[in-house]
Design an enzyme around this catalytic site. Structure first.
Site, PDB file in Angstrom:
ATOM      1  N   SER A 107       0.660  -1.243   0.069  1.00  0.00           N
ATOM      2  CA  SER A 107      -0.004  -0.056  -0.058  1.00  0.00           C
ATOM      3  C   SER A 107       0.810   1.395   0.136  1.00  0.00           C
ATOM      4  O   SER A 107       1.810   1.328   0.728  1.00  0.00           O
ATOM      5  CB  SER A 107      -1.027  -0.061   1.230  1.00  0.00           C
ATOM      6  N   GLY A 108       0.622   1.998  -0.980  1.00  0.00           N
ATOM      7  CA  GLY A 108       1.523   3.378  -0.988  1.00  0.00           C
ATOM      8  C   GLY A 108       2.622   3.136  -1.798  1.00  0.00           C
ATOM      9  O   GLY A 108       3.285   3.930  -1.746  1.00  0.00           O
ATOM     10  N   THR A 112      -1.681   2.663  -7.869  1.00  0.00           N
ATOM     11  CA  THR A 112      -2.863   3.467  -8.467  1.00  0.00           C
ATOM     12  C   THR A 112      -2.376   4.228  -9.235  1.00  0.00           C
ATOM     13  O   THR A 112      -2.776   4.593 -10.633  1.00  0.00           O
ATOM     14  CB  THR A 112      -3.555   4.010  -7.409  1.00  0.00           C
ATOM     15  N   ASN A 157      -0.601   5.823   3.068  1.00  0.00           N
ATOM     16  CA  ASN A 157      -0.922   6.389   1.891  1.00  0.00           C
ATOM     17  C   ASN A 157      -2.020   7.339   1.903  1.00  0.00           C
ATOM     18  O   ASN A 157      -3.295   6.801   2.628  1.00  0.00           O
ATOM     19  CB  ASN A 157      -1.235   5.328   0.707  1.00  0.00           C
ATOM     20  N   SER A 160      -5.158   6.027  -0.368  1.00  0.00           N
ATOM     21  CA  SER A 160      -4.961   4.645  -0.578  1.00  0.00           C
ATOM     22  C   SER A 160      -6.220   3.873  -1.027  1.00  0.00           C
ATOM     23  O   SER A 160      -7.379   4.475  -0.696  1.00  0.00           O
ATOM     24  CB  SER A 160      -4.836   3.906   0.706  1.00  0.00           C
ATOM     25  N   SER A 161      -6.208   3.184  -2.196  1.00  0.00           N
ATOM     26  CA  SER A 161      -7.331   2.314  -2.544  1.00  0.00           C
ATOM     27  C   SER A 161      -7.992   1.469  -1.501  1.00  0.00           C
ATOM     28  O   SER A 161      -7.143   0.700  -1.070  1.00  0.00           O
ATOM     29  CB  SER A 161      -7.088   1.707  -4.023  1.00  0.00           C
ATOM     30  N   GLY A 387      -2.385  -3.687  -2.081  1.00  0.00           N
ATOM     31  CA  GLY A 387      -1.195  -4.372  -1.715  1.00  0.00           C
ATOM     32  C   GLY A 387      -1.186  -5.084  -0.307  1.00  0.00           C
ATOM     33  O   GLY A 387      -2.077  -4.976   0.397  1.00  0.00           O
ATOM     34  N   GLU A 389      -0.537  -5.919   3.107  1.00  0.00           N
ATOM     35  CA  GLU A 389      -0.564  -5.074   4.611  1.00  0.00           C
ATOM     36  C   GLU A 389      -0.170  -5.782   5.628  1.00  0.00           C
ATOM     37  O   GLU A 389      -0.884  -6.930   5.777  1.00  0.00           O
ATOM     38  CB  GLU A 389      -2.150  -4.746   4.328  1.00  0.00           C
TER      39      GLU A 389
HETATM   40  N1  LIG Z   1       5.148   8.133 -10.222  1.00  0.00           N
HETATM   41  C1  LIG Z   1       4.911   8.632  -9.146  1.00  0.00           C
HETATM   42  N2  LIG Z   1       5.305  10.041  -9.182  1.00  0.00           N
HETATM   43  C2  LIG Z   1       5.042  10.981  -8.269  1.00  0.00           C
HETATM   44  N3  LIG Z   1       4.298  10.533  -6.962  1.00  0.00           N
HETATM   45  C3  LIG Z   1       3.751   9.295  -7.129  1.00  0.00           C
HETATM   46  C4  LIG Z   1       4.155   8.150  -7.938  1.00  0.00           C
HETATM   47  N4  LIG Z   1       3.578   7.146  -7.459  1.00  0.00           N
HETATM   48  C5  LIG Z   1       3.294   7.286  -6.584  1.00  0.00           C
HETATM   49  N5  LIG Z   1       3.392   8.602  -5.955  1.00  0.00           N
HETATM   50  C6  LIG Z   1       2.868   9.064  -4.836  1.00  0.00           C
HETATM   51  O1  LIG Z   1       2.588   8.157  -3.947  1.00  0.00           O
HETATM   52  C7  LIG Z   1       1.167   8.170  -3.373  1.00  0.00           C
HETATM   53  C8  LIG Z   1       0.850   6.804  -3.233  1.00  0.00           C
HETATM   54  O2  LIG Z   1       0.467   6.072  -4.388  1.00  0.00           O
HETATM   55  P1  LIG Z   1      -0.650   5.238  -4.724  1.00  0.00           P
HETATM   56  O3  LIG Z   1      -0.636   4.988  -6.353  1.00  0.00           O
HETATM   57  O4  LIG Z   1      -1.797   5.592  -4.494  1.00  0.00           O
HETATM   58  O5  LIG Z   1      -0.128   3.878  -4.077  1.00  0.00           O
HETATM   59  P2  LIG Z   1      -0.977   2.532  -3.927  1.00  0.00           P
HETATM   60  O6  LIG Z   1      -2.026   2.738  -4.903  1.00  0.00           O
HETATM   61  O7  LIG Z   1       0.119   1.600  -4.086  1.00  0.00           O
HETATM   62  O8  LIG Z   1      -1.465   2.392  -2.545  1.00  0.00           O
HETATM   63  C9  LIG Z   1       0.620   9.022  -4.322  1.00  0.00           C
HETATM   64  O9  LIG Z   1      -0.651   9.500  -3.793  1.00  0.00           O
HETATM   65  C10 LIG Z   1       1.465  10.031  -4.901  1.00  0.00           C
HETATM   66  O10 LIG Z   1       1.563  10.946  -4.209  1.00  0.00           O
HETATM   67 MG   LIG Z   2      -3.844   2.338  -4.548  1.00  0.00          MG
END
Ligand SMILES: Nc1ncnc2c1ncn2[C@@H]1O[C@H](COP(=O)(O)OP(=O)(O)O)[C@@H](O)[C@H]1O
Ligand SMILES: [Mg+2]
Length: 1107
Positions: A107-108, A112, A157, A160-161, A387, A389
């Site tokens: 997660s994070g 997404t 996050n 977070s989804s 992811g 957890e």
């Molecule tokens: N490629 C990226 N460039 C900039 N920031 C990113 C990138 N990927 C993730 N982040 C940052 O990390 C945070 C969490 O990403 P997210 O995709 O929501 O994580 P996950 O879905 O894996 O939990 C986002 O809100 C963003 O701020």
């Molecule tokens: Mg996510």
């Protein structure tokens, strides 16, 4: 010109872990770190993309980048998520292979975000057009809606989804998106009623309260203040970098784009508001007679408002919070709920309400974005699932989530590791086995139908009798104790008896990604996911458009006594479907790694990364890659793709494909170690070799293209040339025709000119000839006429001659006859008889003549000149004489009639004629005028008495004349009186005598020859009257005056006749001076009058009009 680049260009560390030398965990992490420090967040392991979360925005997602990666070979540019997206999209579009993009990580870790980059890249490179753009927009805009309802801030996050999402994007044969299907997995609904510290409820609650207008809030009976709502955690109500109000607007806009109706949005928001209201309902105990407490709603206001929002009858809901009806064997038993049960019921309702709303939302979006066609589609699936957890306190949700991740790992292993190895074996390629951890055993621990944890849980939930989380744990302890990945304090495995890190009410599972301690508490309830029937029925009864759809089991007509499937069961089933689905597609992996736990940029926590690298099995991944072959392809397709690189295989290879590939590779002198020949596929060890082949192919294709171009151009030029030639022939034919026509016309014109000249010449010649001929004819005619004339005249002459001769003959004959007769008859006449006859004859003739003359006598007028013709020649003399005599007689006769006076007049006229006839031009006009003499009647006029007395005897002439003034030539009227002895000049008016000249003193008179009346009276020198000089006078009756003056001299005896000078120039003596008077012929301009002008002292000029 495209610049040829490579993954190897400007590489920081190594872009592909397969190339890492030496390969160890340390170097692996070192490489990641080095790249991360240089903002190179993507690294490859073969075709797998490792993505490090940078926690900051990087300028690598621009439109230019999209263009850079578009249609480029995977290894051609530095590693990027776009390269993977491009590869996946192209193999979908060009090779018709359904794709799935599996994004895994904690997660994070950025899953997404990665899924969004993939989608936006595909949207950017696929086809364009109004319809396609609409579909794209809808697909992309479904994200903000789902994120608002399904994402929340967690400690790991901020966005977070809290649900698993798998989205199938559907394309048509051209690669244009035509729709999509979203599947959602297990929303973490417990979050609706409770959040751990530092976390928030789902975004939508905060967004609604911050972003809605006052109006809307009032309609939804809400207050903007978060603190008023029990379900909203307060400590992190606002999140840094999140603008809830703005997000609300974005979500509303996205909903509109996706296709939500305004009333649908309203209904959804009403439900969200109802959940918040529900949270505020509180209960109090009320003692009952049977000693049990019964729950009662504390403050009914929130309940009332919630019921109003959803259109529920308040009493029905109120009762549902106090009683519970259990139906068994056709019996209905109603039991009271205590306060705790009432709270449980409330939260269960809230969770169900929200999670069902979420599922409905997903379905509603699917309805909007589904493809409108039934034609075969190509599919690209994007899996963004929560992811792995590991929290401090892990419950049923984490268990489920981690189970899902186990399954995904399983797929990864299946496809990348095991599949690969098995393929080598299948293909008969020499292969050294690589040890890797297969997590199938863990999956089995959880999902085994007989003794898997999920099965145990379901069994417990369905079992009659008291069921608690403890009984469930006990069951696990007995059934799974032997399992090497299961750990529990009370299991038979004595290993854990003294493990204090393992509490009694917990169990631990060694997941592939690490050990996770799960607290058994709540497992049974959550798996049951129980909602009291009274509540679901109350909800079904609600007068709200969505409620009947969300709570179909509340329909009293369809009471189902069977228990609904448990949450665990449902999830297992949906994960099973997902896995099956994924296995049919070509997988593309994005492995997300989070560099630190602080959501901070630039921090790289080695231990954390190392842990993730380990459990993601990345090292094994690299090893398998390195041990094996980077690329494989069926012989047929390989030969088809590269056959142009070798003369033997181009354009057709007749033998088996395997041999063809062998010939090809040998021909290209590729190192023998670089490839292995499998049974049906060629294996290429190094990506380089593949690049080499690709490069060669590209060059060759260029050459071929050049060849095709060359032939095409040649053909084109030739056809063009032939066409031109044809055209030229046509043009020249036309031109020649034109030129010949022109020439012909010229010649024709010239011929016509020549012709016309010749014809003219001929015509003229002919004309000349004709004229000549005509002239000749005329001449002939003339000549003949003349000739005829001559002949006629000659004939006439001859005839006349003849006539004359005949006459002469006749005369002669007559004479001769007379002579003959006389001779004959002489004898019969006497001697004088002849004479007598002759005389008689003469007498007879004379008689006849005189008698004739008497008859034809002319008149008696002396001026009659006629006289009859003489009848006989011999009387000529007589005839003339008779005429003269007759005339004289006639004149005598005429004169005899005259009186004395008339005779004098005629004498005067005769005198005038003698003086002036043929000498002065004035004369002829005077002939007809009778000479009257006294024109002023001097005797009768009393004024002239004195004058009359002067003319003692007789007035010869009295008339008015002009006396010419010598000074200016003008005339002054004077009476001119002529008597026998003198002439007098007197005043015309008074009759006073001005001058009196005795005729004796007159020497001469001068007149001109011309038609004028000027005359000068010249006096004798020395005479008395000559003292004043001569007189120059003018009169119309000049002839009469001068004639009479002249005749006075004839009558008198004592003086000479006055001399008359007729000359055009004469001198006049005026006193002392002599003046010359000159007469000239006047010009017509002077008119008809005579003008006298004085020219100088000596000259008076008189101009006389010509007659
Ligand atoms: N490629 C990226 N460039 C900039 N920031 C990113 C990138 N990927 C993730 N982040 C940052 O990390 C945070 C969490 O990403 P997210 O995709 O929501 O994580 P996950 O879905 O894996 O939990 C986002 O809100 C963003 O701020
Ligand atoms: Mg996510």
């Amino acid at each position: 010109m495209e610049v040829k680049t490579s993954l190897l260009d400007n590489m920081i560390g190594v872009g592909d872990m397969v190339l890492l030398e030496p390969l160890s965990e340390d170097t692996f992490i070192e490489n990641l770190k080095k790249r991360f420090d240089h903002n190179e967040i993507y690294t490859y392991i073969g075709s797998v993309v490792i993505s490090m979360n940078p926690y900051k925005s990087l300028p690598i997602y621009t439109a230019e980048k999209v263009e850079e990666y578009r249609n480029r070979n995977f290894y051609e540019l530095s590693p990027h998520i776009y390269a993977l997206a491009d590869e996946a999209y192209r193999s979908l579009r060009d090779q018709d292979k359904d794709q799935c993009i599996l994004i895994t990580g904690e997660s994070g870790a950025g899953k997404t975000e990665a899924s969004k980059f993939v989608m936006s890249y595909v949207a950017a490179v696929c086809g364009k057009g109004q319809e396609v753009n609409k579909v794209k927009e809808q697909l992309l805009q479904s994200n903000p809606v789902l994120e608002a309802f399904g994402n929340a801030k967690t400690v790991r996050n901020d966005n977070s989804s809290r649900f698993g999402k798998y989205m199938d994007i559907e394309f048509d044969f051209k690669g244009d998106p035509i729709g999509g299907v979203i599947s959602n997995y297990l929303l973490e609904k417990s979050r609706v009623v409770k959040q751990t510290r530092g976390e928030r409820n789902f975004h939508v609650f905060y967004q609604l309260l911050s972003g809605a207008s006052d109006d809307l809030l009032k309609k939804l009976k809400l207050d903007r203040d978060f603190s008023k709502y029990n379900y909203l955690s307060l400590d992190s109500a606002t999140v840094n970098g999140l603008d809830d109000a703005a997000s609300f607007r974005t979500v509303r806009n996205a909903m509109q784009i996706v296709g939500f109706m305004e009333d649908e949005v309203q209904s959804i928001l009403e439900l969200v508001a109802a959940v918040l209201k529900l949270g505020n309902i509180e209960f109090k105990p009320e003692s009952r007679v049977n000693g049990f407490d019964e729950s009662r709603v504390k403050d009914k206001n929130d309940l009332k408002e919630m019921c109003e929002l959803l259109g529920i009858e308040q009493s029905v809901l109120e009762r549902a919070f106090s009683f519970r009806t259990v139906e068994a064997k056709m019996e209905k038993v109603s039991t009271t709920l205590n306060v705790a049960q009432a709270y449980y019921a409330r939260d269960a309702l809230a969770k169900n309400l929200y999670s069902r709303l979420f599922s409905w939302l997903v379905n509603r979006i699917n309805e909007s974005i589904k493809a409108q066609t039934k034609k075969p589609k190509k599919v690209m699936g994007v899996l963004d699932i929560y992811g792995f957890e590991i929290f401090e306190d892990n419950s049923f949700e984490q268990f489920i989530i981690n189970y899902c991740n186990e399954k995904l790992q399983q797929i990864f292993i299946e496809l990348t590791l095991r599949e690969e190895q098995e393929e080598y074996v299948r293909e008969g390629i020499e292969w050294t086995n690589i040890e890797y951890f297969n997590n199938a055993i863990i999956c089995d621990l959880i999902e085994n139908n007989k003794n898997g944890i999920l099965a145990m849980l379901d069994e417990e939930c369905l079992r009659p009798g008291t069921v608690t989380d403890e009984t469930f744990l006990d069951k696990l302890n007995t059934v799974c104790a032997e399992h090497q990945h299961f750990e529990s304090r009370q299991s038979k495995n004595s290993k854990f008896l003294t493990d204090h890190s393992l509490p009694h009410n917990c169990f631990r599972i060694q997941h592939y990604a690490g050990k996770v301690l799960y607290r058994a508490e709540g497992f049974v309830d959550k798996n049951n996911d129980l909602l009291y029937r009274d509540l679901s029925q109350a909800m079904y009864k609600a007068n709200h458009s969505l409620m009947k759809l969300l709570f179909p089991e509340g329909n009293p007509a369809k009471v189902n006594l069977k228990r609904p499937p448990t949450a665990g069961f449902q999830f297992k089933a949906s994960v099973g479907t997902l896995m099956k689905n994924l296995l049919t597609k070509n997988p593309n992996y994005i492995r997300c790694i989070k560099p630190n736990d602080k959501k901070a940029a630039h921090i790289f926590t080695d231990s954390l990364v190392c842990h993730q690298v380990r459990y993601l099995g990345l090292m094994e991944n690299v090893r398998v890659r390195r041990a094996g072959y980077a690329f494989r392809q069926a012989y047929e397709s390989c030969l088809e793709r590269y056959k142009m690189l070798c003369k033997q295989t181009w354009p057709h290879w007749r033998g088996p494909a395997r041999e063809g590939v062998k010939v090809l590779l040998t021909g290209l002198q590729v190192h023998a170690e670089e490839f292995a020949y499998g049974r049906s596929k060629i294996f290429i060890r190094n990506p380089r070799t593949l690049f080499f082949l690709e490069e060669k192919r590209r060059q060759c294709l260029e050459d071929l293209a050049a060849l095709i171009q060359k032939i095409y151009r040649g053909w084109k030029c030739r056809t063009h040339f032939l066409l031109m030639k044809k055209s030229q022939v046509v043009v020249s034919a036309w031109y020649r025709r034109f030129a010949q026509q022109k020439k012909y016309q010229n010649i024709r014109c010239s011929a016509l000119v020549v012709q016309s000249f010749i014809r003219g010449w001929k015509a003229r010649k002919l004309l000349r000839e004709l004229k000549h001929k005509k002239r000749c004819e005329q001449a002939v005619t003339t000549i003949s006429a003349f000739w005829h004339g001559t002949q006629a005249r000659r004939e006439l002459k001859r005839l006349k001659e003849e006539a004359r001769r005949k006459h002469a003959i006749a005369v002669i004959w007559a004479y001769w006859l007379g002579l003959k007769v006389r001779r004959e008859y002489r004898k019969f006449f006497r001697a004088n008889a002849g004479k007598k006859i002759y005389d008689f004859t003469i007498q007879r003739i004379m008689q006849k003549y005189f008698l004739g003359l008497k008859k034809t006598m002319p008149s008696m007028s002396p001026i009659d000149k006629s006289w009859p013709a003489r009848p006989y020649g011999f009387l000529d003399e007589t005839h003339k004489e008779l005429r003269r005599v007759f005339h004289l007689w006639r004149c005598k006769k005429y004169r005899s009639q005259f009186t004395e006076e008339k005779k004098a007049t005629y004498e005067e006229k005769l005198a005038a004629s003698e003086l002036f006839k043929d000498k002065k031009a004035l004369y002829p006009s005077s002939v007809g005028q009778p000479f009257k003499g006294d024109y002023v009647e001097i005797t009768k006029n009393p004024k002239y008495q004195k004058l009359n007395s002067l003319a003692e005897d007789r007035v010869l002439l009295a008339d008015v004349v002009s006396k010419i003034n010598r000074a200016n030539g003008k005339g002054a009227p004077r009476i001119f009186l002529l008597t026998k002895k003198s002439l007098v000049l007197a005043d015309q008016k008074t009759g006073q005598v001005k001058a009196s000249v005795p005729l004796l003193d007159l020497s001469s008179v001068s007149v001109s020859t011309q038609n004028d009346g000027f005359f000068a009276l010249k006096l004798k020198e020395g005479a008395v009257s000559a003292a004043k000089g001569d007189f120059l006078l003018s009169s119309d009756r000049l002839i009469e005056i001068i004639t009479k003056l002249h005749r006075t001299g004839a009558a008198s005896a004592d003086r000479n006749q006055i001399k008359i000078d007729i000359s055009d120039e004469f001198l006049v003596q005026f006193k002392q001076d002599k003046v010359c008077v000159k007469f000239i012929q006047g010009t017509p301009k002077n008119g008809n009058s005579v003008a006298c002008k004085r020219k100088n002292n000596r000259l008076l000029e008189v101009s006389v009009p010509s007659p």
